[in-house]
Enzyme design. Sequence first.
Site, PDB file in Angstrom:
ATOM      1  CG  ASP A  49      -7.327  -2.522  -3.066  1.00 38.60           C
ATOM      2  OD1 ASP A  49      -7.988  -1.784  -2.327  1.00 38.60           O
ATOM      3  OD2 ASP A  49      -6.090  -2.631  -3.003  1.00 38.60           O
ATOM      4  CG  HIS A  70      -6.075  -2.172   0.677  1.00 38.75           C
ATOM      5  ND1 HIS A  70      -5.384  -1.778  -0.460  1.00 38.75           N
ATOM      6  CD2 HIS A  70      -5.402  -1.628   1.718  1.00 38.75           C
ATOM      7  CE1 HIS A  70      -4.366  -1.017  -0.116  1.00 38.75           C
ATOM      8  NE2 HIS A  70      -4.343  -0.923   1.208  1.00 38.75           N
ATOM      9  CB  SER A 120      -0.971  -0.044   1.186  1.00 40.40           C
ATOM     10  OG  SER A 120      -2.010   0.885   1.018  1.00 40.40           O
TER      11      SER A 120
END
Length: 297
Positions: free
Chosen positions: A245, A277, A191
């Site tokens: 996601d 995610h 991320s």
Amino acid sequence: YMGMQRIAHLNSRLLPLVFFGSLFIRQVSSVALARSQSTIARKLQATAPLSRIFYSNTAAEDSTMGFEESDSYGGNGITFTPDGATPDAVVIWLHGLGDDAYGWFSSMAELKEMGGVLANVKYILPTAPKRPITLNGGFFMTGWSDIRSLSPDSTEDSAGFEESKARVEKIIAGEVAKGIKPERIFVGGFSQGGAVALHVAARSSVQLGGAIGLSTWLPLFKEYPAVLGAAAKGIPVMMCHGTADMVVQHTWGKKSFDLLKELGFDIQFNEYEGMAHSACPKEISDVATFLKAKLAA
């Protein structure tokens, strides 16, 4: 919803975590590790010392691993190395927003346990400093930069990304000074941490071994190609993204991949059907495959 719960394995731990103000589940090893996040910015509870004791004990019990609670260059984090051997490669791995180095300890340890060329790698997991995050109402949490919006067209925290890039480059320079060849140093992350890894690679003047970005994007993309590093296009890149996601959306990651490919990078984009995610065992296996291939080259 106050935080996340360890549900399946001793390597998971209770740690409240806010990421982009949304809820997600992350699996990081072959034994399921579920991590949930608060939908609003709330004060992180003081569970870190307990987790540090657990992880330190785990490392101490592993006779094949040297363990240090720092990034080896004056910053917070974790460094673990092969015991009794001189590392011949380095993986620098960056966590996501609101997390810390301990959140990815088990995954990096899992890579080491796969053996072969991965067993003789030094793994450096820095922890980001705490900073106010605009998206979470200015709440202070660990972050590699500020996050102002989830829109790919919003302004990004250039100063924050440059600060984090400088920290990673300090680690790279230190490892080179210790005798590790730049082409055997890898930067990666999940991320926001993955965004920093891509940011470092795309602006690099040094030929690194590779860059890995999980569930991430290329930050400050409008600045390319003007800011492309002299050695950047020679750095192999692997991006991985779940098709479900809803935090860093799949289309956002794909656009970053398309841009890097257009810029001339040797890059691959792995998709994981239905993954949110998060990370999954197949993805960690793909990371290992990528590292093994590049280290064996």
